[in-house]
Structures are given as structure tokens and as C-alpha cells.
Design an enzyme around this catalytic site. Structure first.
Site, PDB file in Angstrom:
ATOM      1  N   ALA A  80      24.877  71.159  47.750  1.00  0.00           N
ATOM      2  CA  ALA A  80      26.055  72.005  47.328  1.00  0.00           C
ATOM      3  C   ALA A  80      26.216  71.818  45.651  1.00  0.00           C
ATOM      4  O   ALA A  80      25.761  70.897  45.061  1.00  0.00           O
ATOM      5  CB  ALA A  80      27.460  70.876  47.997  1.00  0.00           C
TER       6      ALA A  80
ATOM      7  N   GLY B 156      23.231  69.722  50.994  1.00  0.00           N
ATOM      8  CA  GLY B 156      23.725  70.714  51.545  1.00  0.00           C
ATOM      9  C   GLY B 156      22.536  71.846  51.584  1.00  0.00           C
ATOM     10  O   GLY B 156      22.730  72.565  52.724  1.00  0.00           O
TER      11      GLY B 156
ATOM     12  N   GLU C 190      20.967  70.637  54.848  1.00  0.00           N
ATOM     13  CA  GLU C 190      21.986  70.831  56.016  1.00  0.00           C
ATOM     14  C   GLU C 190      21.861  72.470  56.248  1.00  0.00           C
ATOM     15  O   GLU C 190      22.035  72.771  57.630  1.00  0.00           O
ATOM     16  CB  GLU C 190      23.389  70.547  55.713  1.00  0.00           C
ATOM     17  CG  GLU C 190      23.618  68.968  55.456  1.00  0.00           C
ATOM     18  CD  GLU C 190      24.908  68.365  54.604  1.00  0.00           C
ATOM     19  OE1 GLU C 190      25.131  68.584  53.676  1.00  0.00           O
ATOM     20  OE2 GLU C 190      25.415  67.987  55.325  1.00  0.00           O
TER      21      GLU C 190
ATOM     22  N   GLU D 222      23.601  62.397  48.998  1.00  0.00           N
ATOM     23  CA  GLU D 222      24.908  62.343  48.665  1.00  0.00           C
ATOM     24  C   GLU D 222      25.336  60.883  48.465  1.00  0.00           C
ATOM     25  O   GLU D 222      26.460  60.836  47.795  1.00  0.00           O
ATOM     26  CB  GLU D 222      25.735  62.916  50.137  1.00  0.00           C
ATOM     27  CG  GLU D 222      25.792  64.253  50.129  1.00  0.00           C
ATOM     28  CD  GLU D 222      24.580  64.844  51.145  1.00  0.00           C
ATOM     29  OE1 GLU D 222      23.800  64.164  51.299  1.00  0.00           O
ATOM     30  OE2 GLU D 222      24.711  66.101  51.586  1.00  0.00           O
TER      31      GLU D 222
HETATM   32  C1  HXC Z   1      24.628  71.796  40.680  1.00  0.00           C
HETATM   33  C2  HXC Z   1      22.186  71.329  40.307  1.00  0.00           C
HETATM   34  C3  HXC Z   1      22.271  70.711  41.408  1.00  0.00           C
HETATM   35  C4  HXC Z   1      23.426  70.625  42.098  1.00  0.00           C
HETATM   36  C5  HXC Z   1      20.296  70.982  40.346  1.00  0.00           C
HETATM   37  N1  HXC Z   1      21.110  71.454  39.595  1.00  0.00           N
HETATM   38  N2  HXC Z   1      20.924  70.550  41.496  1.00  0.00           N
HETATM   39  N3  HXC Z   1      23.658  71.988  39.611  1.00  0.00           N
HETATM   40  N4  HXC Z   1      24.317  71.225  41.899  1.00  0.00           N
HETATM   41  N5  HXC Z   1      23.229  70.245  43.410  1.00  0.00           N
HETATM   42  C6  HXC Z   1      21.107  72.024  38.150  1.00  0.00           C
HETATM   43  C7  HXC Z   1      20.742  70.890  37.190  1.00  0.00           C
HETATM   44  O1  HXC Z   1      22.183  70.311  36.592  1.00  0.00           O
HETATM   45  C8  HXC Z   1      20.033  71.669  36.077  1.00  0.00           C
HETATM   46  O2  HXC Z   1      20.936  72.507  35.452  1.00  0.00           O
HETATM   47  C9  HXC Z   1      19.122  72.456  36.857  1.00  0.00           C
HETATM   48  O3  HXC Z   1      19.637  72.847  38.053  1.00  0.00           O
HETATM   49  C10 HXC Z   1      17.747  72.097  37.055  1.00  0.00           C
HETATM   50  O4  HXC Z   1      17.971  70.805  37.539  1.00  0.00           O
HETATM   51  P1  HXC Z   1      17.215  69.657  36.975  1.00  0.00           P
HETATM   52  O5  HXC Z   1      17.733  68.151  37.595  1.00  0.00           O
HETATM   53  O6  HXC Z   1      17.072  69.740  35.513  1.00  0.00           O
HETATM   54  O7  HXC Z   1      15.675  69.630  37.759  1.00  0.00           O
HETATM   55  P2  HXC Z   1      14.765  68.295  38.116  1.00  0.00           P
HETATM   56  O8  HXC Z   1      14.616  67.487  36.989  1.00  0.00           O
HETATM   57  O9  HXC Z   1      13.370  69.101  38.396  1.00  0.00           O
HETATM   58  O10 HXC Z   1      15.157  67.612  39.106  1.00  0.00           O
HETATM   59  C11 HXC Z   1      15.423  68.329  40.681  1.00  0.00           C
HETATM   60  C12 HXC Z   1      16.377  67.498  41.626  1.00  0.00           C
HETATM   61  C13 HXC Z   1      17.892  67.350  40.763  1.00  0.00           C
HETATM   62  C14 HXC Z   1      15.719  66.289  41.917  1.00  0.00           C
HETATM   63  C15 HXC Z   1      16.627  68.317  42.799  1.00  0.00           C
HETATM   64  O11 HXC Z   1      18.307  68.513  40.193  1.00  0.00           O
HETATM   65  C16 HXC Z   1      18.889  66.733  41.637  1.00  0.00           C
HETATM   66  O12 HXC Z   1      18.642  65.516  41.817  1.00  0.00           O
HETATM   67  N6  HXC Z   1      19.890  67.419  42.011  1.00  0.00           N
HETATM   68  C17 HXC Z   1      20.982  67.062  42.606  1.00  0.00           C
HETATM   69  C18 HXC Z   1      20.673  66.892  44.208  1.00  0.00           C
HETATM   70  C19 HXC Z   1      21.655  66.107  45.120  1.00  0.00           C
HETATM   71  O13 HXC Z   1      21.952  65.188  44.757  1.00  0.00           O
HETATM   72  N7  HXC Z   1      22.116  67.242  46.014  1.00  0.00           N
HETATM   73  C20 HXC Z   1      23.267  66.823  46.928  1.00  0.00           C
HETATM   74  C21 HXC Z   1      24.754  67.504  46.368  1.00  0.00           C
HETATM   75  S1  HXC Z   1      25.612  67.096  47.291  1.00  0.00           S
HETATM   76  P3  HXC Z   1      21.011  72.271  33.792  1.00  0.00           P
HETATM   77  O14 HXC Z   1      22.223  73.350  33.455  1.00  0.00           O
HETATM   78  O15 HXC Z   1      21.449  70.726  33.398  1.00  0.00           O
HETATM   79  O16 HXC Z   1      19.703  72.725  33.039  1.00  0.00           O
HETATM   80  C22 HXC Z   1      25.893  67.936  48.627  1.00  0.00           C
HETATM   81  C23 HXC Z   1      26.678  67.952  49.749  1.00  0.00           C
HETATM   82  C24 HXC Z   1      27.994  67.209  49.421  1.00  0.00           C
HETATM   83  O17 HXC Z   1      24.777  68.554  48.750  1.00  0.00           O
HETATM   84  C25 HXC Z   1      28.889  66.731  50.521  1.00  0.00           C
HETATM   85  C26 HXC Z   1      29.979  65.880  50.046  1.00  0.00           C
HETATM   86  C27 HXC Z   1      31.350  66.420  50.471  1.00  0.00           C
END
Ligand code: HXC
Length: 257
Positions: free
Chosen positions: A65, A108, A111, A131
Site C-alpha cells: 500500500a 498490500g 495481499e 507492515e
Molecule cells: C510508497 C513506495 C513504496 C510504498 C516503494 N516506494 N515502496 N512509496 N509506498 N509501499 C517508493 C520509494 O519511496 C521510492 O520513491 C521508490 O518507490 C523506489 O523505492 P526504493 O526504496 O528507493 O527502492 P529500493 O531501494 O530498491 O527498495 C525496494 C523496497 C523498498 C525494499 C521494496 O522500497 C521498501 O521497503 N518499500 C516499502 C515496502 C513496505 O513496507 N510495504 C508495505 C506497505 S504497508 P522515492 O520518491 O523515494 O524515489 C501495506 C499495508 C498496510 O502494504 C496495511 C496497514 C493498514
């Protein structure tokens, strides 16, 4: 049909939907949700489409998400707004939908892949429910669908530690149906979808419905439901055709009747 966050391509009776927010690794914001629900709603009633493939980029199916969109919300916002409830429509899509996953399928993203009927992944795919690292828990079915798919031990491991598992581990614990080389991903998923789209859509719909039931009720109830649907298929022309074709050693021609 034109969307800001999705690409649509039709291959025969298969619709291929590509998540298209490369700048955010296909993070699932509200636009993606609204557009995907809208598109699937149209495909649902399009008789020319028998099955769907949902995919992302080589680097990410979807990295979760959209954290930036959620960041400033408080409890009242998410409770009264019923955050993520729109995703339920995707799980309710009635035609077969295959997730073709390369790269990250996190939070997400994992999911969403699990809302599809099965997952075909590349060797580079990485699945996880991170998460916990954000101070929350999975909110789009991760604790439920993952546990049913891989069992308590793995689900607890992934949800509590936030670690990622690779495609090999995901396949061996039952999350992923097939693992293929990168260059074969779409080809394999579309071929599977085409094959499904060629069967009786009545029987296909019932397979989807009844296998999905296995997740929702006791074995006894599930088996009873399966038996009744099985019996009901004997009212269709496609059952007569399918069995006649087998006996006559020819290919069945289904009419979806
Ligand atoms: C918003 C995201 C994102 C996300 C990546 N980006 N994941 N933006 N939401 N979930 C964006 C980054 O901010 C970045 O933008 C660009 O995408 C590239 O990501 P990087 O981190 O620079 O890439 P990398 O170093 O290759 O790392 C990849 C990654 C990392 C390991 C996947 O991006 C990451 O950990 N992402 C988050 C994963 C996560 O936690 N997902 C769960 C979300 S919560 P910029 O602008 O900085 O270049 C969820 C459910 C929630 O899904 C339910 C709770 C209610």
C-alpha cells in the site's frame, strides 16, 4: 479504456492488466484501487474475456500500500473511511485471475497477489508482509489469506519478523503455484489463462467458487457445497459435450451453456 495507473492489453480471451506506477514500485494508492475495481467491473461483464492476468514490472509486482498516502491518516480517518475496504471488490471478481509476479510483492502487494486465484512467479520474486516494520499489521487480508495458504508457522514468521521470502521458499510452502524464468513469466501466465478461458465458463466459475469456499468454511461444509455444485453441472450442455468428447476421443467444443 485509459487509466493513469494501469495498462490493459487483450490477448485472445485473456485481459492482461499491468500495474503501472514505476516511480513508486507500483505502490497501491487509492487511484490504483479505484481504477482496478473499475476495470475488473468492466471485464466481469465482457463476454469476450474469459480470464485475467494481473502483473507488475520486472522489479516490483507491488511494494505495498502507498505508505506516503497513508502516513498522515489517523484512526478516525481510517475507521470512518473504512480504509482498504474497496480492495474487497477485487477478491470478489468472479472470473479467474492469475497474478504474474516478478520482483517485490510486499504488504498490500503480497495481499493483492493472494486475492488472485493463483500466483505464477519468477525466480526473482520476493514475498513479504513488512507492515510490522511500519508499526501496523497487514490490512488487506494478509494475516488471513497468508495463514490459510502457508500455515501458521510461516505466516507468523513473515508477519512478525517482516522478512521477505524468495520464490523458491514461496513455492515450497504453497503460496506460489509455479516458478518460471523472467522471460517466460507473461507467456506462461497468459498460456494458463488462455487454457482456462477455453473450458466451459460455467464449470470454471464453479471451480473458482468452490475452491475459494475451502478457505471459508469447515471441510464438511465445503465438501457438501462442492458436491451440490458438482451435481448441478449435470444440467449443462457442456457436461454432456465434455464427457461425450472424451468417450468419442475428440476435443470438446464448449458453448458455456
Ligand atoms: C510508497 C513506495 C513504496 C510504498 C516503494 N516506494 N515502496 N512509496 N509506498 N509501499 C517508493 C520509494 O519511496 C521510492 O520513491 C521508490 O518507490 C523506489 O523505492 P526504493 O526504496 O528507493 O527502492 P529500493 O531501494 O530498491 O527498495 C525496494 C523496497 C523498498 C525494499 C521494496 O522500497 C521498501 O521497503 N518499500 C516499502 C515496502 C513496505 O513496507 N510495504 C508495505 C506497505 S504497508 P522515492 O520518491 O523515494 O524515489 C501495506 C499495508 C498496510 O502494504 C496495511 C496497514 C493498514
Amino acid at each position: 479504456m485509459s487509466y493513469e495507473t494501469l495498462l490493459l492489453e487483450t490477448r485472445g480471451r485473456v485481459a492482461v492488466i499491468t500495474l503501472n506506477r514505476p516511480q513508486a514500485l507500483n505502490a497501491l494508492n487509492s487511484t490504483v484501487m479505484t481504477e482496478l475495481c473499475d476495470l475488473l467491473g468492466k471485464l466481469q461483464t465482457d463476454a469476450a474475456i474469459g480470464a485475467v492476468v494481473l502483473t507488475g514490472s520486472e522489479k516490483a509486482f507491488a511494494a505495498g500500500a502507498d505508505i506516503k498516502e497513508m502516513q498522515s491518516l489517523d484512526f478516525v480517518d481510517v475507521y470512518l473511511g473504512n480504509l482498504f475496504s474497496g480492495w474487497d471488490d477485487i477478491a470478489g471478481f468472479r472470473k479467474p485471475i492469475i497474478a504474474a509476479v516478478s520482483g517485490f510483492a510486499l504488504g498490500g502487494g503480497c495481499e493483492l497477489a493472494m486475492m488472485c486465484d493463483f500466483i505464477i512467479a519468477t525466480k526473482t520474486a520476493k514475498f513479504g508482509q513488512p507492515e510490522i516494520t511500519l508499526g501496523v499489521i497487514p490490512g488487506m487480508g494478509g494475516t488471513q489469506r497468508l495463514t490459510r495458504a502457508v500455515g501458521k508457522a510461516k505466516a507468523m514468521d513473515l508477519c512478525l519478523t517482516g522478512r521477505m521470502m524468495d520464490a523458491h521458499e514461496a513455492e515450497s510452502c504453497g503460496l506460489v503455484a509455479r516458478v518460471v524464468d523472467q522471460e517466460r513469466l507473461l507467456e506462461e501466465a497468459v498460456a494458463a489463462a488462455e487454457k482456462i478461458a477455453g473450458f466451459s465458463q460455467v464449470a470454471v466459475g464453479m471451480v473458482k467458487e468452490t475452491v475459494s469456499r475451502a478457505f471459508e468454511q469447515t471441510l464438511t461444509e465445503g465438501l457438501r457445497f462442492e458436491r451440490r455444485l458438482f451435481h448441478s453441472l449435470f444440467s449443462t450442455e457442456d457436461q454432456k459435450e465434455g464427457m461425450a468428447a472424451f468417450v468419442e476421443k475428440r476435443k470438446a467444443v464448449f458453448k458455456n451453456r
